[in-house]
Design a protein around this motif. Structure first.
Motif, mmCIF file in Angstrom:
data_model
loop_
_atom_site.group_PDB
_atom_site.id
_atom_site.type_symbol
_atom_site.label_atom_id
_atom_site.label_comp_id
_atom_site.label_asym_id
_atom_site.label_seq_id
_atom_site.Cartn_x
_atom_site.Cartn_y
_atom_site.Cartn_z
ATOM 1 N N LEU A 46 7.877 -47.818 9.654
ATOM 2 C CA LEU A 46 7.138 -47.307 10.807
ATOM 3 C C LEU A 46 5.658 -47.689 10.841
ATOM 4 O O LEU A 46 5.048 -47.693 11.906
ATOM 5 C CB LEU A 46 7.254 -45.780 10.869
ATOM 6 C CG LEU A 46 8.674 -45.223 11.030
ATOM 7 C CD1 LEU A 46 8.650 -43.712 10.996
ATOM 8 C CD2 LEU A 46 9.291 -45.714 12.333
ATOM 9 N N ALA A 47 5.072 -47.971 9.678
ATOM 10 C CA ALA A 47 3.628 -48.206 9.679
ATOM 11 C C ALA A 47 3.178 -48.908 8.406
ATOM 12 O O ALA A 47 3.921 -49.006 7.427
ATOM 13 C CB ALA A 47 2.891 -46.876 9.824
ATOM 14 N N SER A 48 1.925 -49.390 8.437
ATOM 15 C CA SER A 48 1.291 -49.950 7.242
ATOM 16 C C SER A 48 0.538 -48.847 6.523
ATOM 17 O O SER A 48 0.016 -47.918 7.142
ATOM 18 C CB SER A 48 0.306 -51.055 7.633
ATOM 19 O OG SER A 48 0.968 -52.100 8.304
ATOM 20 N N MET B 144 -3.813 -49.065 -5.921
ATOM 21 C CA MET B 144 -3.305 -48.990 -4.556
ATOM 22 C C MET B 144 -2.915 -50.385 -4.051
ATOM 23 O O MET B 144 -3.631 -51.364 -4.279
ATOM 24 C CB MET B 144 -4.353 -48.376 -3.634
ATOM 25 C CG MET B 144 -4.825 -46.982 -4.064
ATOM 26 S SD MET B 144 -3.502 -45.761 -4.193
ATOM 27 C CE MET B 144 -3.117 -45.529 -2.451
ATOM 28 N N VAL B 145 -1.766 -50.457 -3.395
ATOM 29 C CA VAL B 145 -1.304 -51.718 -2.812
ATOM 30 C C VAL B 145 -0.913 -51.480 -1.351
ATOM 31 O O VAL B 145 -0.686 -50.343 -0.929
ATOM 32 C CB VAL B 145 -0.093 -52.286 -3.588
ATOM 33 C CG1 VAL B 145 -0.460 -52.595 -5.027
ATOM 34 C CG2 VAL B 145 1.095 -51.337 -3.524
ATOM 35 N N ASP B 146 -0.858 -52.578 -0.610
ATOM 36 C CA ASP B 146 -0.440 -52.502 0.794
ATOM 37 C C ASP B 146 1.078 -52.460 0.881
ATOM 38 O O ASP B 146 1.772 -53.240 0.220
ATOM 39 C CB ASP B 146 -0.965 -53.706 1.570
ATOM 40 C CG ASP B 146 -2.485 -53.722 1.659
ATOM 41 O OD1 ASP B 146 -3.067 -52.653 1.880
ATOM 42 O OD2 ASP B 146 -3.073 -54.815 1.471
ATOM 43 N N VAL B 147 1.593 -51.550 1.700
ATOM 44 C CA VAL B 147 3.029 -51.404 1.886
ATOM 45 C C VAL B 147 3.340 -51.294 3.376
ATOM 46 O O VAL B 147 2.617 -50.624 4.123
ATOM 47 C CB VAL B 147 3.570 -50.149 1.158
ATOM 48 C CG1 VAL B 147 5.043 -49.925 1.473
ATOM 49 C CG2 VAL B 147 3.370 -50.271 -0.341
#
Length: 209
Positions: free
Chosen positions: A59-61, A52-55
Motif C-alpha cells: 500500500l505504501a513506501s 532503517m531501510v526502505d520498504v
C-alpha cells in the motif's frame, strides 16, 4: 549479579522445571531443550543493533528496521551445546555456526579440546557461546579463549544453568563476556555436575545414560 542476566521469563522457568524432572523421556527432553534454546536466543539478542531501510508494502513506501551489520555466530560447546542449536537457528536462520569441540576430563575436570572450526570473519560478528551447563567454568573459558584467538571481539555466553564458582571463573578470565542463564544453582559435586542441576545433559539428550 555483575555480568550476569537471569532469564526469568515464565516459559523459560516452566520448561527448565520440566527438564529437571528425572522421569522425562529422551524424546521429550530433547524437544524441551530445543524449545528453551529458542526462548533463550530471543532474550540474549534483545539489544542487537538495527538500521532503517526502505520498504514497499502493498500500500505504501516506508522506513522499517532490520538487523544492522553482520549476523550472529552460534558456537555450541560439545554435544550438550548442540541441543540449543536447532532452536536458535529456527529464530536466526542466517547465523553462522562455529564448532567448539571441548570436553571436560572426568578425573581432572580440565577442559580438553578435540575440534575447533569457526568462520573467517569472527571479528565482524557477535559470537554466542551455547554452553548449557556452566558448572566449573573451565570449558567456557577454553571456548572463549579459542573464539578470541579466531578473532572474536564480541562474545556472550548462553546457558541453562550456572554455578557461582563458574561465573566467578569466567568473569575473572574474561570480564568483557556477559552471561545469560535461566538459573544459578548452588554448587557442583566431586564429578563436576551441577547441584541440584538436571544431570548429564548430553546423556539425557542422546539417550546414552
Amino acid at each position: 549479579m555483575n555480568g550476569v542476566t537471569i532469564i526469568d521469563h515464565p516459559l523459560v522457568q516452566h520448561k527448565l522445571t520440566l527438564l529437571r524432572d528425572k522421569t522425562r523421556s529422551t524424546k521429550v527432553f530433547r524437544e524441551l531443550f530445543n524449545e528453551i534454546g529458542t526462548l533463550l536466543c530471543y532474550e540474549v539478542t534483545r539489544d542487537l543493533p538495527l538500521e532503517m531501510v526502505d520498504v514497499e508494502t502493498p500500500l505504501a513506501s516506508m522506513k522499517s528496521p532490520v538487523l544492522a551489520g553482520k549476523k550472529l555466530v552460534l558456537a555450541p560447546v560439545g554435544r550438550a551445546g548442540n541441543g540449543f542449536l536447532e532452536g536458535m537457528l529456527n529464530l536466526v536462520p542466517s547465523a553462522r555456526v562455529a564448532h567448539v569441540g571441548v570436553y571436560r576430563d572426568p578425573r581432572t575436570l580440565v577442559a580438553v579440546e578435540y575440534f575447533f572450526k569457526a568462520p573467517d570473519d569472527m571479528a565482524e560478528r557477535l559470537a554466542l557461546i551455547l554452553h548449557p551447563m556452566l558448572a566449573t567454568g573451565n570449558s567456557a573459558v577454553a571456548a572463549i579463549d579459542r573464539l578470541k584467538e579466531a578473532g572474536a571481539k564480541a562474545v556472550r555466553i548462553v546457558c541453562l544453568l550456572a554455578t557461582p564458582q563458574a561465573i566467578e571463573r569466567v568473569r575473572a578470565h574474561h570480564p568483557d563476556v556477559h552471561i545469560w542463564t535461566a538459573a544459578v544453582d548452588d554448587t557442583i559435586n566431586e564429578a563436576g555436575f551441577i547441584l541440584p542441576g538436571l544431570g548429564d545433559v548430553g546423556d539425557r539428550m542422546y539417550g546414552t545414560r
